[in-house]
Design a protein around this motif. Structure first.
Motif, PDB file in Angstrom:
ATOM      1  N   ALA A 213     -41.160  -0.971  -7.946  1.00 29.81           N
ATOM      2  CA  ALA A 213     -42.569  -1.689  -8.658  1.00 29.81           C
ATOM      3  C   ALA A 213     -42.314  -1.381 -10.171  1.00 29.81           C
ATOM      4  O   ALA A 213     -41.534  -1.103 -10.544  1.00 29.81           O
ATOM      5  CB  ALA A 213     -43.694  -0.560  -8.834  1.00 29.81           C
ATOM      6  N   ARG A 214     -42.519  -2.389 -10.807  1.00 31.16           N
ATOM      7  CA  ARG A 214     -42.452  -2.412 -12.259  1.00 31.16           C
ATOM      8  C   ARG A 214     -43.908  -2.131 -13.686  1.00 31.16           C
ATOM      9  O   ARG A 214     -42.901  -2.147 -14.771  1.00 31.16           O
ATOM     10  CB  ARG A 214     -42.665  -3.729 -12.993  1.00 31.16           C
ATOM     11  CG  ARG A 214     -42.120  -5.457 -11.763  1.00 31.16           C
ATOM     12  CD  ARG A 214     -41.580  -6.520 -12.107  1.00 31.16           C
ATOM     13  NE  ARG A 214     -40.971  -6.987 -11.166  1.00 31.16           N
ATOM     14  CZ  ARG A 214     -41.225  -8.141  -9.981  1.00 31.16           C
ATOM     15  NH1 ARG A 214     -42.069  -7.846  -9.851  1.00 31.16           N
ATOM     16  NH2 ARG A 214     -40.127  -8.808  -9.319  1.00 31.16           N
ATOM     17  N   HIS A 215     -44.340  -0.713 -12.495  1.00 22.44           N
ATOM     18  CA  HIS A 215     -45.154  -0.703 -13.725  1.00 22.44           C
ATOM     19  C   HIS A 215     -46.021  -0.084 -12.781  1.00 22.44           C
ATOM     20  O   HIS A 215     -46.273  -0.060 -11.690  1.00 22.44           O
ATOM     21  CB  HIS A 215     -46.194  -1.940 -14.318  1.00 22.44           C
ATOM     22  CG  HIS A 215     -46.599  -0.792 -15.665  1.00 22.44           C
ATOM     23  ND1 HIS A 215     -47.821  -1.876 -16.038  1.00 22.44           N
ATOM     24  CD2 HIS A 215     -47.441   0.256 -15.877  1.00 22.44           C
ATOM     25  CE1 HIS A 215     -48.078  -1.356 -17.282  1.00 22.44           C
ATOM     26  NE2 HIS A 215     -47.998  -0.121 -17.250  1.00 22.44           N
ATOM     27  N   LEU A 216     -46.260   2.044 -13.022  1.00 17.11           N
ATOM     28  CA  LEU A 216     -46.706   2.402 -12.885  1.00 17.11           C
ATOM     29  C   LEU A 216     -47.864   3.040 -13.190  1.00 17.11           C
ATOM     30  O   LEU A 216     -47.755   4.163 -14.414  1.00 17.11           O
ATOM     31  CB  LEU A 216     -45.673   3.580 -12.094  1.00 17.11           C
ATOM     32  CG  LEU A 216     -46.516   4.542 -11.064  1.00 17.11           C
ATOM     33  CD1 LEU A 216     -46.681   4.843 -10.000  1.00 17.11           C
ATOM     34  CD2 LEU A 216     -45.285   6.408 -11.424  1.00 17.11           C
ATOM     35  N   VAL A 217     -49.026   3.126 -12.870  1.00 14.51           N
ATOM     36  CA  VAL A 217     -50.295   4.146 -12.985  1.00 14.51           C
ATOM     37  C   VAL A 217     -50.773   5.187 -12.099  1.00 14.51           C
ATOM     38  O   VAL A 217     -51.306   4.207 -11.118  1.00 14.51           O
ATOM     39  CB  VAL A 217     -51.035   2.884 -14.114  1.00 14.51           C
ATOM     40  CG1 VAL A 217     -52.533   3.018 -13.950  1.00 14.51           C
ATOM     41  CG2 VAL A 217     -50.639   1.676 -14.432  1.00 14.51           C
ATOM     42  N   LEU A 218     -50.774   6.170 -13.334  1.00 10.93           N
ATOM     43  CA  LEU A 218     -51.281   7.342 -12.301  1.00 10.93           C
ATOM     44  C   LEU A 218     -52.800   7.445 -11.894  1.00 10.93           C
ATOM     45  O   LEU A 218     -52.920   7.575 -13.353  1.00 10.93           O
ATOM     46  CB  LEU A 218     -50.749   8.383 -12.857  1.00 10.93           C
ATOM     47  CG  LEU A 218     -49.019   8.329 -12.842  1.00 10.93           C
ATOM     48  CD1 LEU A 218     -48.208  10.023 -13.733  1.00 10.93           C
ATOM     49  CD2 LEU A 218     -48.188   8.749 -10.990  1.00 10.93           C
ATOM     50  N   THR A 219     -53.003   8.170 -10.605  1.00  7.04           N
ATOM     51  CA  THR A 219     -54.434   8.132 -11.168  1.00  7.04           C
ATOM     52  C   THR A 219     -55.342   8.883 -10.010  1.00  7.04           C
ATOM     53  O   THR A 219     -54.345   9.419  -9.480  1.00  7.04           O
ATOM     54  CB  THR A 219     -55.659   6.725 -10.681  1.00  7.04           C
ATOM     55  OG1 THR A 219     -56.558   6.604 -11.208  1.00  7.04           O
ATOM     56  CG2 THR A 219     -55.100   5.939  -8.830  1.00  7.04           C
ATOM     57  N   HIS A 220     -56.270   9.031  -9.824  1.00 11.93           N
ATOM     58  CA  HIS A 220     -57.020  10.244  -9.021  1.00 11.93           C
ATOM     59  C   HIS A 220     -56.090  11.251  -8.959  1.00 11.93           C
ATOM     60  O   HIS A 220     -56.158  11.781  -8.068  1.00 11.93           O
ATOM     61  CB  HIS A 220     -56.525   9.397  -7.227  1.00 11.93           C
ATOM     62  CG  HIS A 220     -56.913  10.037  -6.210  1.00 11.93           C
ATOM     63  ND1 HIS A 220     -57.530  11.594  -5.481  1.00 11.93           N
ATOM     64  CD2 HIS A 220     -58.805   9.550  -5.572  1.00 11.93           C
ATOM     65  CE1 HIS A 220     -58.172  11.840  -4.670  1.00 11.93           C
ATOM     66  NE2 HIS A 220     -59.037  11.107  -4.930  1.00 11.93           N
ATOM     67  N   ILE A 221     -56.616  11.915 -10.425  1.00 15.02           N
ATOM     68  CA  ILE A 221     -56.042  13.235 -10.587  1.00 15.02           C
ATOM     69  C   ILE A 221     -56.870  14.662 -10.705  1.00 15.02           C
ATOM     70  O   ILE A 221     -58.077  13.589 -11.499  1.00 15.02           O
ATOM     71  CB  ILE A 221     -55.162  12.831 -12.050  1.00 15.02           C
ATOM     72  CG1 ILE A 221     -54.126  12.423 -11.230  1.00 15.02           C
ATOM     73  CG2 ILE A 221     -54.882  14.970 -12.524  1.00 15.02           C
ATOM     74  CD1 ILE A 221     -53.247  12.207 -12.924  1.00 15.02           C
ATOM     75  N   PRO A 222     -57.386  14.992  -9.655  1.00 15.13           N
ATOM     76  CA  PRO A 222     -58.781  15.934  -9.681  1.00 15.13           C
ATOM     77  C   PRO A 222     -58.938  16.700 -11.865  1.00 15.13           C
ATOM     78  O   PRO A 222     -58.040  16.652 -11.779  1.00 15.13           O
ATOM     79  CB  PRO A 222     -58.160  16.696  -9.195  1.00 15.13           C
ATOM     80  CG  PRO A 222     -57.731  16.259  -8.043  1.00 15.13           C
ATOM     81  CD  PRO A 222     -56.230  15.353  -8.761  1.00 15.13           C
ATOM     82  N   ALA A 223     -60.092  17.038 -11.623  1.00 12.91           N
ATOM     83  CA  ALA A 223     -60.616  17.235 -12.767  1.00 12.91           C
ATOM     84  C   ALA A 223     -59.415  19.093 -13.092  1.00 12.91           C
ATOM     85  O   ALA A 223     -59.911  19.382 -13.716  1.00 12.91           O
ATOM     86  CB  ALA A 223     -61.805  17.786 -12.809  1.00 12.91           C
ATOM     87  N   TRP A 224     -59.527  19.276 -11.719  1.00 10.60           N
ATOM     88  CA  TRP A 224     -59.058  20.740 -11.963  1.00 10.60           C
ATOM     89  C   TRP A 224     -57.557  20.592 -12.200  1.00 10.60           C
ATOM     90  O   TRP A 224     -57.278  21.895 -12.338  1.00 10.60           O
ATOM     91  CB  TRP A 224     -59.569  21.814 -10.316  1.00 10.60           C
ATOM     92  CG  TRP A 224     -59.037  21.124  -9.069  1.00 10.60           C
ATOM     93  CD1 TRP A 224     -57.504  20.154  -9.049  1.00 10.60           C
ATOM     94  CD2 TRP A 224     -59.881  20.459  -8.319  1.00 10.60           C
ATOM     95  NE1 TRP A 224     -57.635  20.168  -7.577  1.00 10.60           N
ATOM     96  CE2 TRP A 224     -58.596  20.485  -7.096  1.00 10.60           C
ATOM     97  CE3 TRP A 224     -61.178  20.900  -8.056  1.00 10.60           C
ATOM     98  CZ2 TRP A 224     -59.186  20.169  -6.430  1.00 10.60           C
ATOM     99  CZ3 TRP A 224     -61.233  21.566  -6.559  1.00 10.60           C
ATOM    100  CH2 TRP A 224     -60.808  20.492  -5.212  1.00 10.60           C
TER     101      TRP A 224
END
Ligand SMILES: [Zn+2]
Ligand SMILES: [Zn+2]
Length: 253
Positions: A213-224
């Motif tokens: 993958a050419r660009h990684l965007v991290l997501t779905h990180i819980p607020a805790w």
């Protein structure tokens, strides 16, 4: 294709973001086409800061956990009872049982449920489709309920969204050579995590590397959890461009 992050909070809405929802836009035949990947809790409100939700052409659900689909209940109300008249039905793709589970969530009879408002289509029958300029394929990944990674392309450009997934070869294939890989990073390496549920930041990085993958965007990180932890872990396993999703962030590809 333009990605606007509407909601990126993991598992439940956070103080700064609704749960899972991503707006994709692309111009085609004289107008802008708009699709949503997921419509999790809180997302329909934030979506209105960016577009009129009545202009959405289709919704693709990754799976039926509430943080990925529950605001379809509000969207059903908006489309069905709008003072300007009911909006025409739009396609909603999801796992088997999507129509039934949403009807139950709203307290509707199974039939017709929300079928006058949403044209439900199931990935087991239709794992690929076309909406205006968007082509997509849904690939089943590992999670406690049927869950799909979504690979969306416009022309040569490819965006892959992991949905919720543990590490698995199917997710690597779904993200193969993607221009942007929107990968969940719900877990931390320091914890004793259950298998086949979510990725750690490190596993998101490893998946992106394995996929090219050419660009990684991290997501779905819980607020805790601290987003820095996920980013540090991912950077140790992926040496390409890396960002963290935040509500309102825009990525052009
Ligand atoms: Zn989730
Ligand atoms: Zn889930």
């Amino acid at each position: 294709m333009r990605l606007t992050v509407i909601g990126c909070a993991g598992s439940f809405p956070g103080p700064d973001s609704p749960a899972s929802c991503y707006l994709l836009e692309a111009d085609h035949e004289g107008r802008t086409w708009r699709i949503l990947l997921d419509l999790g809790n809180g997302a329909l409100g934030t979506l209105q800061r960016f577009i009129d939700p009545l202009g959405v052409d289709a919704v693709l659900l990754s799976h039926l956990h509430p943080d990925h689909c529950m605001d379809l209940c509000g969207f059903y109300v908006m489309r069905s009872y709008h003072p300007n008249g009911a909006a025409p039905p739009i396609p909603v793709w999801g796992p088997a049982g999507t129509a039934e589970q949403l009807a139950a969530a709203y307290g509707l009879e199974d039939m017709p449920g929300m079928r006058a408002t949403f044209d439900f289509r199931r990935y087991p029958d239709a794992p690929a489709g076309q909406i205006g300029p968007f082509s997509f394929t849904a690939t089943e990944v590992v999670h406690p309920v049927p869950a799909y990674a979504l690979r969306v392309s416009v022309g040569e450009k490819v965006l892959t969204f992991s949905g919720d997934s543990g590490p698995c070869p199917a997710l690597v294939e779904a993200a193969r050579d993607a221009d942007l890989f929107l990968a969940e990073a719900s877990f931390r390496e320091v914890d004793d995590n259950p298998p086949d549920l979510h990725l750690t930041g490190r596993q998101a990085g490893e998946t992106a590397t394995a996929a090219g993958a050419r660009h990684l965007v991290l997501t779905h990180i819980p607020a805790w959890f601290d987003v820095d932890t996920a980013e540090d872990e991912a950077r140790a396993a992926y040496d390409g461009p890396l960002d963290r999703a935040r509500s309102g962030a825009v990525f052009d590809l």
